[in-house]
Write a protein that holds these residues in place. Structure first.
Motif, short mmCIF file in Angstrom:
data_model
loop_
_atom_site.label_atom_id
_atom_site.label_comp_id
_atom_site.label_asym_id
_atom_site.label_seq_id
_atom_site.Cartn_x
_atom_site.Cartn_y
_atom_site.Cartn_z
N ALA A 1 1.00 -1.23 0.02
CA ALA A 1 0.02 -0.07 -0.05
C ALA A 1 0.94 1.15 0.15
CB ALA A 1 -0.84 0.02 1.18
N VAL A 2 1.87 1.16 0.59
CA VAL A 2 2.87 2.38 0.64
C VAL A 2 3.33 2.59 -0.50
CG1 VAL A 2 5.13 3.48 1.60
CG2 VAL A 2 3.51 2.22 3.25
N ARG A 3 3.97 1.40 -1.38
CA ARG A 3 4.50 1.76 -2.67
C ARG A 3 3.49 2.14 -3.72
NH1 ARG A 3 7.40 -3.28 -1.02
NH2 ARG A 3 5.79 -4.40 -2.20
N ALA A 4 2.11 1.46 -3.55
CA ALA A 4 1.35 1.94 -4.45
C ALA A 4 0.71 3.47 -4.42
CB ALA A 4 0.02 0.97 -4.34
N ALA A 5 0.77 4.14 -2.97
CA ALA A 5 0.30 5.45 -2.77
C ALA A 5 1.41 6.31 -2.82
CB ALA A 5 -0.36 5.40 -1.70
N HIS A 6 2.75 6.11 -2.39
CA HIS A 6 3.68 6.67 -2.10
C HIS A 6 4.98 6.66 -2.99
CE1 HIS A 6 1.26 8.41 0.56
NE2 HIS A 6 0.92 7.36 1.16
N GLY A 7 5.04 5.73 -3.94
CA GLY A 7 6.05 5.71 -5.00
C GLY A 7 6.89 4.45 -4.61
N THR A 8 7.89 4.00 -5.30
CA THR A 8 8.57 2.71 -5.59
C THR A 8 9.92 2.96 -4.69
OG1 THR A 8 9.77 3.25 -7.46
CG2 THR A 8 7.82 1.95 -7.65
N GLY A 9 10.17 3.82 -3.92
CA GLY A 9 11.36 4.19 -3.18
C GLY A 9 12.74 4.54 -3.86
N PRO A 10 13.74 4.44 -3.22
CA PRO A 10 13.89 3.61 -2.05
C PRO A 10 13.87 4.55 -0.83
CG PRO A 10 15.95 4.56 -3.11
CD PRO A 10 15.00 4.75 -3.94
N HIS A 11 13.28 5.68 -0.99
CA HIS A 11 13.11 6.33 0.20
C HIS A 11 11.43 6.77 0.06
CE1 HIS A 11 17.21 6.39 1.10
NE2 HIS A 11 17.45 7.18 0.09
N TRP A 12 10.93 6.93 1.21
CA TRP A 12 9.46 7.05 1.14
C TRP A 12 9.02 8.32 2.20
CZ3 TRP A 12 11.30 2.49 0.70
CH2 TRP A 12 10.77 1.88 -0.45
N THR A 13 8.33 9.43 1.75
CA THR A 13 7.65 10.33 2.63
C THR A 13 6.12 9.63 3.03
OG1 THR A 13 8.96 12.08 1.80
CG2 THR A 13 6.90 12.80 2.84
N ILE A 14 5.94 9.23 4.07
CA ILE A 14 4.39 8.75 4.53
C ILE A 14 3.80 9.56 5.28
CG2 ILE A 14 3.51 6.64 5.35
CD1 ILE A 14 6.05 5.15 5.06
N PRO A 15 2.71 10.06 4.87
CA PRO A 15 1.81 11.19 5.59
C PRO A 15 1.16 10.61 6.62
CG PRO A 15 0.65 10.53 3.59
CD PRO A 15 2.16 9.76 3.41
N ILE A 16 1.17 10.91 7.88
CA ILE A 16 0.32 10.80 8.98
C ILE A 16 -0.15 12.10 9.67
CG2 ILE A 16 2.35 10.30 10.35
CD1 ILE A 16 0.30 8.28 12.13
N PRO A 17 -0.96 12.81 8.66
CA PRO A 17 -1.41 14.07 9.13
C PRO A 17 -2.32 14.07 10.46
CG PRO A 17 -2.99 13.38 7.39
CD PRO A 17 -1.66 12.29 7.62
N SER A 18 -2.10 15.60 11.19
CA SER A 18 -2.93 15.61 12.37
C SER A 18 -3.57 16.95 12.29
CB SER A 18 -2.07 15.72 13.40
OG SER A 18 -1.10 16.69 13.22
N VAL A 19 -4.39 17.12 13.30
CA VAL A 19 -5.00 18.58 13.34
C VAL A 19 -4.77 18.99 14.77
CG1 VAL A 19 -6.91 18.15 11.74
CG2 VAL A 19 -7.36 17.55 13.87
N VAL A 20 -4.88 20.28 14.97
CA VAL A 20 -4.85 20.96 16.18
C VAL A 20 -5.97 21.61 16.41
CG1 VAL A 20 -3.72 22.75 17.51
CG2 VAL A 20 -2.36 21.21 16.20
N ILE A 21 -6.85 21.33 17.40
CA ILE A 21 -8.14 22.03 17.75
C ILE A 21 -7.98 22.73 19.07
CG2 ILE A 21 -10.61 21.27 18.38
CD1 ILE A 21 -10.50 19.13 16.48
N SER A 22 -8.71 23.97 18.98
CA SER A 22 -8.63 24.89 20.16
C SER A 22 -9.92 25.33 20.34
CB SER A 22 -7.44 25.90 20.01
OG SER A 22 -7.72 26.55 18.80
N ALA A 23 -10.07 25.65 21.63
CA ALA A 23 -11.15 26.56 22.17
C ALA A 23 -10.95 27.30 23.12
CB ALA A 23 -12.18 25.42 22.23
N THR A 24 -11.86 28.35 23.63
CA THR A 24 -11.74 29.23 24.72
C THR A 24 -12.68 28.84 25.70
OG1 THR A 24 -11.10 30.88 23.10
CG2 THR A 24 -11.57 31.63 25.29
N ARG A 25 -12.09 28.86 27.06
CA ARG A 25 -13.10 28.70 28.27
C ARG A 25 -13.96 29.76 28.09
NH1 ARG A 25 -16.48 27.42 31.37
NH2 ARG A 25 -16.22 26.55 33.47
N ALA A 26 -15.32 29.40 28.41
CA ALA A 26 -16.21 30.73 28.38
C ALA A 26 -16.35 31.21 29.71
CB ALA A 26 -17.87 29.84 28.14
#
Length: 272
Positions: free
Chosen positions: A247-272
């Motif tokens: 799956a990594v090769r199919a989505a992110h190329g045949t290598g020999p080095h890979w950048t494999i995403p594992i994105p994140s989000v930062v969620i914030s809010a203010t105390r009322a």
């Protein structure tokens, strides 16, 4: 499965090898969210900040560097040991993020770096954060994004679903990416006593020299991934490993080095 979700999380994260492997390898991706977490918290001199679910102390270290007075809290002695070495200027507390025992309205900001999915009841931790914060103070947390089909998270858990032993399952608990979804997270924050929730994305990733690297990163350095992968029979484990590599090769190329995403989000809010 007789162990409940809370017991599994506490057991896994209190295992020194799991904690160390997470900090050494898996956290190369979670470290990428630290600058945004720290900046959004408004940490700085004269401000009291609580880093809940501090883990190995990467966020704690960033908060201390701003000059803030930092308290770091975690339920795992193994994680706290590493965090103390990383950010010795902080105050450390071994406690449950859903019921800290700390005095109310005593912090100017609270952060949680990737701890939300490891809590049996994330809204309870949000309510505890609201109790601990002064009015108008920010609450900021990071969590892995769940909307990327070619991310490391989707690839590994997809391979487990297709090739793993179906008798090996996690106890009921929050999904790994549930609170990255604003449709779930924002109402929960508002119900806990927060307002003006916001979401920002972090394109975190791993650099790898092997296409099957995500298999080992989840096997050795995570709670829920390790709990699913370590008990697999050898033939099932090998099938999962090969499926991850393909799956990594199919989505992110045949290598020999890979950048494999594992994105994140930062969620914030203010105390009322």
């Amino acid at each position: 499965m007789t162990e409940d979700f809370a017991a599994l999380e506490r057991r896994e994260w209190s295992t020194p090898d799991v904690a160390r492997n997470y900090a050494a390898d898996f956290a190369r991706a979670s470290d990428m969210a630290v600058p945004l977490l720290v900046a959004t918290s408004g940490a700085g001199p004269g401000r009291r900040v609580l880093d809940m679910c501090c883990g190995q102390g990467n966020v704690t270290e960033g908060l201390v560097a701003t000059g803030a007075e930092v308290t770091a809290l975690d339920f795992s002695p193994a994680m706290l040991e590493m965090a103390r070495q990383r950010a010795p200027a902080a105050r450390f507390v071994e406690a449950d993020a859903m019921d800290t025992g700390l005095p109310g309205a005593s912090f100017d900001a609270i952060t949680i770096g990737f701890g939300m999915p490891h809590l049996p009841d994330p809204p309870a931790a949000m309510a505890e954060a609201a109790r601990l914060l002064k009015p108008g103070a920010p609450f900021v947390y990071s969590v892995w994004a769940g909307d990327v089909p070619d991310s490391a998270l989707a690839i590994v858990f997809g391979a487990i679903g297709r090739h793993g032993d179906p008798s090996i399952a996690l106890p009921p608990g929050p999904g790994a990416t549930d609170y990255a979804d604003p449709d779930r997270a924002f109402p929960a924050l508002e119900a806990a006593g927060f307002e003006q929730p916001r979401l920002e994305r972090v394109e975190s990733c791993w650099q790898a020299d092997r296409s099957d690297a995500p298999f080992d990163l989840f096997l050795h350095g995570t709670a829920r991934g390790g709990a699913l992968l370590r008990p697999q029979p050898p033939d099932r484990a090998e099938a999962i490993r090969q499926a991850v590599a393909e799956a990594v090769r199919a989505a992110h190329g045949t290598g020999p080095h890979w950048t494999i995403p594992i994105p994140s989000v930062v969620i914030s809010a203010t105390r009322a």
